[in-house]
Design a protein around this motif. Sequence first.
Motif, PDB file in Angstrom:
ATOM      1  N   PHE A  83       0.827  -1.166   0.218  1.00  0.00           N
ATOM      2  CA  PHE A  83      -0.015  -0.097   0.026  1.00  0.00           C
ATOM      3  C   PHE A  83       0.785   1.279   0.033  1.00  0.00           C
ATOM      4  O   PHE A  83       0.351   2.283  -0.641  1.00  0.00           O
ATOM      5  N   THR A  84       2.129   1.204   0.544  1.00  0.00           N
ATOM      6  CA  THR A  84       2.893   2.419   0.578  1.00  0.00           C
ATOM      7  C   THR A  84       3.549   2.749  -0.685  1.00  0.00           C
ATOM      8  O   THR A  84       3.760   3.758  -1.144  1.00  0.00           O
ATOM      9  N   GLU A  85       3.700   1.553  -1.635  1.00  0.00           N
ATOM     10  CA  GLU A  85       4.248   1.825  -2.769  1.00  0.00           C
ATOM     11  C   GLU A  85       3.226   1.940  -4.007  1.00  0.00           C
ATOM     12  O   GLU A  85       3.663   2.052  -5.208  1.00  0.00           O
ATOM     13  N   SER A  86       1.887   2.168  -3.600  1.00  0.00           N
ATOM     14  CA  SER A  86       0.918   2.119  -4.434  1.00  0.00           C
ATOM     15  C   SER A  86       0.853   3.321  -5.267  1.00  0.00           C
ATOM     16  O   SER A  86       1.160   4.422  -4.603  1.00  0.00           O
ATOM     17  N   LYS A  87       0.704   3.603  -6.624  1.00  0.00           N
ATOM     18  CA  LYS A  87       0.508   4.687  -7.187  1.00  0.00           C
ATOM     19  C   LYS A  87      -1.005   4.852  -7.859  1.00  0.00           C
ATOM     20  O   LYS A  87      -1.326   5.509  -8.645  1.00  0.00           O
ATOM     21  N   GLY A  88      -1.989   4.005  -7.067  1.00  0.00           N
ATOM     22  CA  GLY A  88      -3.509   3.929  -7.189  1.00  0.00           C
ATOM     23  C   GLY A  88      -4.016   2.865  -8.080  1.00  0.00           C
ATOM     24  O   GLY A  88      -5.224   2.946  -8.414  1.00  0.00           O
ATOM     25  N   THR A  89      -3.049   1.976  -8.501  1.00  0.00           N
ATOM     26  CA  THR A  89      -3.729   0.935  -9.451  1.00  0.00           C
ATOM     27  C   THR A  89      -4.631   0.160  -8.430  1.00  0.00           C
ATOM     28  O   THR A  89      -4.287  -0.482  -7.339  1.00  0.00           O
ATOM     29  N   PRO A  90      -5.893  -0.252  -8.989  1.00  0.00           N
ATOM     30  CA  PRO A  90      -6.934  -1.048  -8.420  1.00  0.00           C
ATOM     31  C   PRO A  90      -6.441  -2.615  -8.235  1.00  0.00           C
ATOM     32  O   PRO A  90      -6.048  -3.020  -8.958  1.00  0.00           O
ATOM     33  N   LEU A  91      -6.699  -2.932  -6.804  1.00  0.00           N
ATOM     34  CA  LEU A  91      -6.287  -4.258  -6.053  1.00  0.00           C
ATOM     35  C   LEU A  91      -7.313  -5.084  -5.915  1.00  0.00           C
ATOM     36  O   LEU A  91      -8.381  -4.795  -5.201  1.00  0.00           O
ATOM     37  N   HIS A  92      -7.233  -6.169  -6.319  1.00  0.00           N
ATOM     38  CA  HIS A  92      -8.376  -7.403  -5.684  1.00  0.00           C
ATOM     39  C   HIS A  92      -7.219  -8.482  -5.014  1.00  0.00           C
ATOM     40  O   HIS A  92      -6.751  -9.093  -5.623  1.00  0.00           O
ATOM     41  N   LEU A  93      -7.450  -8.258  -3.504  1.00  0.00           N
ATOM     42  CA  LEU A  93      -6.419  -9.211  -2.896  1.00  0.00           C
ATOM     43  C   LEU A  93      -7.360 -10.491  -2.496  1.00  0.00           C
ATOM     44  O   LEU A  93      -8.503 -10.520  -2.025  1.00  0.00           O
ATOM     45  N   ILE A  94      -6.804 -11.654  -2.879  1.00  0.00           N
ATOM     46  CA  ILE A  94      -7.763 -12.974  -2.684  1.00  0.00           C
ATOM     47  C   ILE A  94      -6.980 -13.736  -1.691  1.00  0.00           C
ATOM     48  O   ILE A  94      -5.688 -14.179  -1.953  1.00  0.00           O
ATOM     49  N   PHE A  95      -7.426 -14.271  -0.910  1.00  0.00           N
ATOM     50  CA  PHE A  95      -6.799 -15.179   0.101  1.00  0.00           C
ATOM     51  C   PHE A  95      -7.392 -16.521   0.332  1.00  0.00           C
ATOM     52  O   PHE A  95      -8.652 -16.681   0.594  1.00  0.00           O
ATOM     53  N   HIS A  96      -6.735 -17.516  -0.050  1.00  0.00           N
ATOM     54  CA  HIS A  96      -7.181 -18.841   0.074  1.00  0.00           C
ATOM     55  C   HIS A  96      -6.789 -19.010   1.681  1.00  0.00           C
ATOM     56  O   HIS A  96      -5.386 -19.129   2.228  1.00  0.00           O
ATOM     57  N   THR A  97      -7.927 -19.455   2.344  1.00  0.00           N
ATOM     58  CA  THR A  97      -7.499 -19.631   3.836  1.00  0.00           C
ATOM     59  C   THR A  97      -8.861 -20.356   4.697  1.00  0.00           C
ATOM     60  O   THR A  97      -9.562 -20.877   3.871  1.00  0.00           O
ATOM     61  N   ASP A  98      -8.915 -20.231   5.871  1.00  0.00           N
ATOM     62  CA  ASP A  98      -9.695 -20.858   6.851  1.00  0.00           C
ATOM     63  C   ASP A  98     -10.570 -19.828   7.542  1.00  0.00           C
ATOM     64  O   ASP A  98      -9.732 -18.577   7.649  1.00  0.00           O
TER      65      ASP A  98
END
Length: 379
Positions: A83-98
């Motif tokens: 997030f601190t290196e972001s220049k605004g590119t939209p992100l979709h974070l997917i976590f495979h988890t429980d």
Amino acid sequence: MWSVCLSVLLVCIYDGATSSILEEFVVYKPVIFDELILPANLKIVGDDFIHANMILTNLDYKLGDPKEPRIVGQMRGFLRSLFTESKGTPLHLIFHTDNISKDVIIPLVVQEVGGAIAWKLFGNKKDKTNAKQDWKLPKFYVEFVDISYYYTTYRTQIDSMKDLFCTERLDYEIQVNTTVYKVGHYCQKKFLHDLFYLQHLYPLTFPDTINTLLSLDLDLIFRIDLQELQDEFSKMSESEMYGLGKEFSDHYFRKSYEYRKNNPDTQIGQAGPFQGFNCGVVLYDLKKARRHLDLISVEHAKELVDHYYYYGGMAEQDLWVLLKWHHPETVYNLPCVYNYQVNIFKAMEMEKKMYSDSSRIDIYGKINNEHYYRKITHF
């Protein structure tokens, strides 16, 4: 309004349940979907977002406890740098988890987004990120995939891949120049876990409306906006459907010794494009991969193992290496600055001690006079 609300999170001490934090900071409700779903039911699809997939399971930890697990610290660095290196590119974070791990991931995301905003607002004089004045908080969404779906639906495939790429201990000899070395091979205990055998299933399980995917380990630190990594897809040829950076240890040089002994003119395992890969960062062109599922099937994996006299020991990472060796046109050599492995210097020192020939490992940064510039560091 977003910045004001989120920056407050840096000084908030969260010690409640997941639902509490989403109730308190309602701005997150539209962007963090806290239910576990099947991969086919992911809501954020299409090409407007960079789709990044991570795996985290069995994390039974309450934020604020004094003994913070190592993976929690790694994930903080992952999220904060993202997030601190972001220049605004939209992100979709997917976590495979429980469920247990999900209830740790959500407040971690909340804290680190807030921390990134506070740092950018109040820490400008000490800001050493590459984004600096170009920084923008990205539009982002977070979704959670139920990892147990893979364990039940693809039980046979997972067990078969495990049998191929986590074999029992084997001792053998290799010869370098006139010297014979005794080498022991074994599969690390961690690679017995099912989660290390899911990557070949992503083209099968992700919705057809997601065309590209980044698979990322959580022990990464970013020095770039993720769009720069995403841009590597445009550099792939028509036939290249996966992208990985080189493995800098001599692991695959040793593992391919038997094949080279029987094929003395081969470049397999030698320095260069066939020296092996590290799967801490993997690019998937899912649209292409879906048309060639036979290449990553268990049946074809068995054929490759037999062809290269291969004894697996690095879980599914071995599959990508064998695929590159046998079908080089399908795997893109990702520049190594996007998966800079910090154990490279240790590997090089071991290399010098064990062998006289130090040219067997091709170091992208050194060859291109980039002085080992790190864009994504892999710990």
